[in-house]
Design an enzyme around this catalytic site. Structure first.
Site, PDB file in Angstrom:
ATOM      1  N   GLY A  59      21.458 -58.045  88.479  1.00 58.05           N
ATOM      2  CA  GLY A  59      20.634 -59.008  89.207  1.00 58.05           C
ATOM      3  C   GLY A  59      21.363 -60.322  89.457  1.00 58.05           C
ATOM      4  O   GLY A  59      20.919 -61.144  90.245  1.00 58.05           O
ATOM      5  N   ASP A  82      34.779 -56.379  96.905  1.00 57.62           N
ATOM      6  CA  ASP A  82      33.311 -56.492  96.833  1.00 57.62           C
ATOM      7  C   ASP A  82      32.866 -57.885  97.308  1.00 57.62           C
ATOM      8  O   ASP A  82      32.493 -58.740  96.497  1.00 57.62           O
ATOM      9  CB  ASP A  82      32.867 -56.233  95.387  1.00 57.62           C
ATOM     10  CG  ASP A  82      31.364 -56.083  95.260  1.00 57.62           C
ATOM     11  OD1 ASP A  82      30.684 -55.951  96.292  1.00 57.62           O
ATOM     12  OD2 ASP A  82      30.876 -56.088  94.105  1.00 57.62           O
ATOM     13  N   SER A 124      24.500 -60.193  90.439  1.00 61.96           N
ATOM     14  CA  SER A 124      25.520 -59.803  91.416  1.00 61.96           C
ATOM     15  C   SER A 124      25.553 -60.686  92.645  1.00 61.96           C
ATOM     16  O   SER A 124      24.502 -61.103  93.139  1.00 61.96           O
ATOM     17  CB  SER A 124      25.276 -58.378  91.879  1.00 61.96           C
ATOM     18  OG  SER A 124      25.849 -57.516  90.964  1.00 61.96           O
ATOM     19  N   GLY A 125      26.767 -60.909  93.126  1.00 64.13           N
ATOM     20  CA  GLY A 125      26.950 -61.710  94.339  1.00 64.13           C
ATOM     21  C   GLY A 125      26.928 -63.194  94.067  1.00 64.13           C
ATOM     22  O   GLY A 125      27.369 -63.986  94.894  1.00 64.13           O
ATOM     23  N   HIS A 159      28.288 -55.087  97.548  1.00 66.88           N
ATOM     24  CA  HIS A 159      27.360 -54.084  97.008  1.00 66.88           C
ATOM     25  C   HIS A 159      25.903 -54.570  97.047  1.00 66.88           C
ATOM     26  O   HIS A 159      24.991 -53.815  96.713  1.00 66.88           O
ATOM     27  CB  HIS A 159      27.795 -53.597  95.615  1.00 66.88           C
ATOM     28  CG  HIS A 159      27.406 -54.462  94.475  1.00 66.88           C
ATOM     29  ND1 HIS A 159      28.256 -55.375  93.897  1.00 66.88           N
ATOM     30  CD2 HIS A 159      26.234 -54.546  93.783  1.00 66.88           C
ATOM     31  CE1 HIS A 159      27.630 -55.968  92.899  1.00 66.88           C
ATOM     32  NE2 HIS A 159      26.404 -55.494  92.815  1.00 66.88           N
ATOM     33  N   GLU A 219      11.691 -74.414  98.493  1.00 65.01           N
ATOM     34  CA  GLU A 219      12.319 -73.181  98.979  1.00 65.01           C
ATOM     35  C   GLU A 219      12.466 -73.173 100.494  1.00 65.01           C
ATOM     36  O   GLU A 219      11.611 -73.676 101.214  1.00 65.01           O
ATOM     37  CB  GLU A 219      11.471 -71.954  98.572  1.00 65.01           C
ATOM     38  CG  GLU A 219      11.288 -71.762  97.077  1.00 65.01           C
ATOM     39  CD  GLU A 219      10.069 -72.489  96.525  1.00 65.01           C
ATOM     40  OE1 GLU A 219       9.500 -73.363  97.225  1.00 65.01           O
ATOM     41  OE2 GLU A 219       9.678 -72.178  95.381  1.00 65.01           O
TER      42      GLU A 219
HETATM   43  N1  ARG Z   1      26.517 -54.998  89.468  1.00 65.54           N
HETATM   44  C1  ARG Z   1      25.609 -55.893  88.843  1.00 65.54           C
HETATM   45  C2  ARG Z   1      24.536 -56.333  89.841  1.00 65.54           C
HETATM   46  O1  ARG Z   1      24.366 -55.676  90.820  1.00 65.54           O
HETATM   47  C3  ARG Z   1      26.312 -57.036  88.181  1.00 65.54           C
HETATM   48  C4  ARG Z   1      26.912 -56.597  86.931  1.00 65.54           C
HETATM   49  C5  ARG Z   1      27.630 -57.669  86.245  1.00 65.54           C
HETATM   50  N2  ARG Z   1      27.811 -57.235  84.910  1.00 65.54           N
HETATM   51  C6  ARG Z   1      28.427 -57.933  83.976  1.00 65.54           C
HETATM   52  N3  ARG Z   1      28.479 -57.420  82.792  1.00 65.54           N
HETATM   53  N4  ARG Z   1      28.936 -59.100  84.227  1.00 65.54           N
HETATM   54  O2  ARG Z   1      23.764 -57.234  89.586  1.00 65.54           O
END
Ligand code: ARG
Length: 264
Positions: A209, A114, A211-212, A68, A92
């Protein structure tokens, strides 16, 4: 020293401590790791340098992240060796992606599968700021209750707010899929390709933020930050992509990339 300057000193001391504590409230309920101690994490950014997602280096040419986080190969930039997103630290390495491999069965509605591999255009240099993360074997399981580390530059408070400028990290226990799928929690939305982690009291979690980014257990990336309901809610643990379910797909994808190149 006269009394008024003593009072000022004490006041400043108290203020400094308070400011520090304020600044530590990041990921959600986490803290700042020693700078550059988590060397495998990367920030996935737009070409305008806006942080979007986390990821992990699995070798010099490949990053693993969530499907995603796919904003298109031409809009994406990978930053390794980062700690503060706002300060140039000289450590960096910015690398553009060459190809994206989102999982072919990624389902944006259910968030199943995902996971995405990113092939870099140029190799990262491995040094004291940048290194590689290990992956679990295909089918490896991680025990319920095991404490794992999640890190990222995501929101530090459940109601959003700001992306923190420095990396944050927190330890969370693995929650059973049965518990996570119960009616008081996700009520059946957790597939066998997902893992849940969080305290039953809430308070600590990944958030938007993050995510991944990596959930590391026993030195391996067992999870990728995927989704949740709010952040740090006692009823809803964080949901992660179960990387061990995809080890074969990861190895095959990388292998077939190189065998394809050989033929043309
Ligand atoms: N989908 C979110 C992102 O794009 C991550 C959400 C994770 N949420 C959580 N409660 N652990 O950053």
């Amino acid at each position: 020293m006269d009394l008024s300057s003593l009072v000022l000193c004490v006041l400043f001391e108290v203020l400094a401590v308070n400011c520090q504590e304020e600044a530590q409230e990041r990921i959600v309920g986490g803290y700042a790791p020693v700078p550059h101690s988590i060397k495998y994490i990367v920030s996935i950014q737009t070409t305008q340098r806006q942080h979007l997602c986390g990821g992990s280096l699995i070798n010099k040419y490949w990053v693993i992240t969530a499907a995603h986080c796919n904003i298109g190969v031409n809009k994406m930039m990978i930053v390794a060796g980062d700690y503060s997103l706002t300060i140039y630290e000289g450590t960096e390495q910015e690398i553009l992606p060459q190809l994206l491999f989102p999982h072919p069965e990624y389902n944006p509605t259910t968030t199943n599968n995902d996971i995405m591999l990113v092939k870099l255009r140029a190799p990262v240099y491995l040094n004291s700021y940048v290194s590689i993360a290990l992956l679990p074997r295909q089918g490896a399981s991680i025990a319920v209750g095991r404490l794992c580390r999640v890190s990222g530059w995501g929101y530090t408070s459940p109601n959003g707010g700001q992306i923190p400028s420095t990396l944050r990290t927190v330890m969370l226990p693995i929650v059973s899929t049965q518990q996570c799928n119960s009616s008081g929690s996700f009520g059946g939305s957790i597939t066998e390709n997902m893992l849940c982690a969080g305290f039953s009291t809430g308070g600590k979690d990944a958030c938007q933020g993050d995510s991944g980014g990596p959930l590391v257990c026993e030195g391996r990336v067992y999870g990728l930050v995927s989704w949740g309901r709010g952040c740090a809610d006692a009823q809803f643990p964080g949901v992660y992509t179960a990387v061990s379910k995809f080890r074969r797909w990861i190895d095959n994808t990388i292998f077939s990339y190189y065998s394809r190149c050989k033929n043309d």
